[in-house]
Design a protein around this motif. Sequence first.
Motif, PDB file in Angstrom:
ATOM      1  N   GLY A  10       2.646  -2.504  -6.764  1.00  0.00           N
ATOM      2  CA  GLY A  10       2.888  -4.150  -6.999  1.00  0.00           C
ATOM      3  C   GLY A  10       2.915  -5.206  -5.888  1.00  0.00           C
ATOM      4  O   GLY A  10       2.009  -4.761  -5.122  1.00  0.00           O
ATOM      5  N   THR A  11       3.495  -6.239  -5.985  1.00  0.00           N
ATOM      6  CA  THR A  11       3.286  -7.254  -5.047  1.00  0.00           C
ATOM      7  C   THR A  11       4.292  -7.000  -3.959  1.00  0.00           C
ATOM      8  O   THR A  11       5.568  -6.965  -4.224  1.00  0.00           O
ATOM      9  N   VAL A  12       3.960  -7.020  -2.721  1.00  0.00           N
ATOM     10  CA  VAL A  12       4.789  -7.140  -1.659  1.00  0.00           C
ATOM     11  C   VAL A  12       4.737  -8.416  -0.836  1.00  0.00           C
ATOM     12  O   VAL A  12       3.867  -9.020  -0.765  1.00  0.00           O
ATOM     13  N   GLY A  13       6.034  -8.912  -0.244  1.00  0.00           N
ATOM     14  CA  GLY A  13       6.379 -10.131   0.466  1.00  0.00           C
ATOM     15  C   GLY A  13       6.228 -10.020   1.856  1.00  0.00           C
ATOM     16  O   GLY A  13       6.503 -10.896   2.735  1.00  0.00           O
ATOM     17  N   VAL A  14       5.627  -9.015   2.423  1.00  0.00           N
ATOM     18  CA  VAL A  14       5.407  -8.762   3.971  1.00  0.00           C
ATOM     19  C   VAL A  14       4.232  -8.389   4.253  1.00  0.00           C
ATOM     20  O   VAL A  14       3.231  -7.820   3.467  1.00  0.00           O
ATOM     21  N   THR A  15       3.621  -8.961   5.575  1.00  0.00           N
ATOM     22  CA  THR A  15       2.173  -8.672   5.939  1.00  0.00           C
ATOM     23  C   THR A  15       2.170  -7.072   6.561  1.00  0.00           C
ATOM     24  O   THR A  15       1.052  -6.849   6.837  1.00  0.00           O
ATOM     25  N   LYS A  16       3.305  -6.454   6.796  1.00  0.00           N
ATOM     26  CA  LYS A  16       3.334  -5.244   7.163  1.00  0.00           C
ATOM     27  C   LYS A  16       4.024  -4.296   6.553  1.00  0.00           C
ATOM     28  O   LYS A  16       4.986  -3.752   7.099  1.00  0.00           O
TER      29      LYS A  16
ATOM     30  N   SER B 177      -3.775   8.380  -5.402  1.00  0.00           N
ATOM     31  CA  SER B 177      -4.197   7.172  -5.166  1.00  0.00           C
ATOM     32  C   SER B 177      -3.073   6.137  -5.514  1.00  0.00           C
ATOM     33  O   SER B 177      -2.716   6.110  -6.844  1.00  0.00           O
ATOM     34  N   TRP B 178      -3.076   4.825  -5.079  1.00  0.00           N
ATOM     35  CA  TRP B 178      -2.003   3.848  -5.457  1.00  0.00           C
ATOM     36  C   TRP B 178      -2.549   2.387  -5.084  1.00  0.00           C
ATOM     37  O   TRP B 178      -3.300   2.580  -4.305  1.00  0.00           O
ATOM     38  N   SER B 179      -2.061   1.457  -5.478  1.00  0.00           N
ATOM     39  CA  SER B 179      -2.581   0.147  -4.970  1.00  0.00           C
ATOM     40  C   SER B 179      -1.154  -0.891  -4.882  1.00  0.00           C
ATOM     41  O   SER B 179      -0.297  -0.715  -5.612  1.00  0.00           O
ATOM     42  N   PHE B 180      -1.726  -1.957  -4.268  1.00  0.00           N
ATOM     43  CA  PHE B 180      -0.445  -2.859  -4.117  1.00  0.00           C
ATOM     44  C   PHE B 180      -1.092  -4.217  -3.586  1.00  0.00           C
ATOM     45  O   PHE B 180      -2.299  -4.178  -3.282  1.00  0.00           O
TER      46      PHE B 180
END
Length: 550
Positions: A45-51, A119-122
């Motif tokens: 899903g969506t993450v709110g950090v760049t690392k 595999s997966w995605s974000f």
Amino acid sequence: MNSTARLGKSLMLLSLALMLWCIGLTIPMPKAQASSYSYEAAPKGTVGVTKPNLTFYFDTDLAFAPSSYTMTLNGQSVPVSYDHDKGTFTYTPDKDLAPGNYSVQMSITYPGYKPIEQSWSFTVAKDAISRFEAPAPEDLAGLAAINDYRVLYGLPQLQMNDRLLAMAKAHAKYLDANKIAQDDKSAESLHNQNPNKPGFFGQSPRERAAYYGYSAKLGEDAAYHVGSIGETVDVLFDAPYHRSPFLNPDAKEVGIAKIGDYTIIEFGFGSSENSPIVVSPTDGERYVPTSFDGNEAPDPLRMHTDGNYPVGYPIMAQYFGENVDKIKLLSAELTDNAKQKIDLFANSPENDDKLTNAVILLPRKPLQADQTYLVKLSLQVTKKDGTTTTESKEWNFTTEPLPQLGKTKLHRNASDYLKQAVTVLPIQRKASFGLDDSSYTVDGVSFPMQRTPVIVDGSSYLYIRDLAAALGANVEWDEQQRAAVYTKGTLKVTLYTTRNAYEVNGDLRQTDTPARLVGDNTMVPVRLLAEVLGAKVDYAEATRTVMITY
């Protein structure tokens, strides 16, 4: 069960969610040998950090390590690390990821088996942060309060985790902005977010952790409570369901934040095979609260239809570690100083769907102040390997004479508290009344006096209700006899104000210095106090202070 609102001076709504991130499917390996594995990948899903932490959890019944493993990010190989004990493959980017979509490929090879590929995605959000906010002084005060309890139970200190802190702060802001669950009639949960409300960044704690790139095991405590962050930590600890993560030896890190009247604690856990039993109150503790007012969701009394608040302070026993499958409560007993049994409500996995490897004992009525209690438990413990044992546990604790005395001493210096207040022996308590002061002290903690002491005919007199509070006793006024009735445990003292006499458990005795009314207040001479209670009473002329040791 009494269903009326139990709000008191501050409103609380508490709820708890403990979840494991490592959830997967058991899939047979494409080989003739009998073997299986399970996995889970993060983040999604969506993450709110760049690392973000890229993590692949992998569990298998194979006893040996893989011969090779690789991870790619958008087709580029990255230096993934493998922790055999935890069963995790992890990689954290050393540079900020730009907003956008990313795909991860994981490949694991065991000798003699075909490679396992998943595999997966974000997606990295447009407003993803590259640096985490440093903890504020209030956040650190909350962490210190949590660690005071860890010191008390001999558990490792927790460290502040920047991702958990960001998660806790953002969720507390969401709750405060939307005024979630501010009364006991609300159907909203302090743990869930509504995507249609401002500040949404994940419906469940698991989704919110993923947003901030945190992928370890997680537990969340949440409270709506008027008071400081330290006071809220105490409220959460006293509530039995919420106490569990505080006592978990596998807890490693935490994020804690308070926005408005909302406090969120995010616990991060490791894992272990060990299964120690942790009991609470701890064995030999001498400043345990006497009562519990409820104000917890789920309600510990929900299955006890004849239960009413307040009840006695909740007693807990819980197994931690991954090698215990289930427990069964065989028997439980609580006895007081006089070896009288105390009536209990018992919650166990058999009648409480919120418990797994824990039991909660709730005395039906508040416990008496400054009294020692003995707990006896017998449990049937079933291990993951199917073996079953019967284990017994016996320990004692003593209640505090005054509310909040124990917590004040604990948070003043947890190490000193552990040394002085957790002991196999009874402890002597000391109360001090300055004749010119507006407060008295008990074991070094100050409390306001309701009435200042007086000197009559050369004798020092103390207000009976201040005295009873300091000594952990109760007092009532008998209008017909014009007497104050002082009770503590099996001791009952009737202090007459109209004649030179008093009674001890029905035995009438004469005295030259009886209790007397000063205005409408019953005042008790220190000399009579020593005779009646068997306490050591000293007087320091230089400071005009009465010191009572009992």
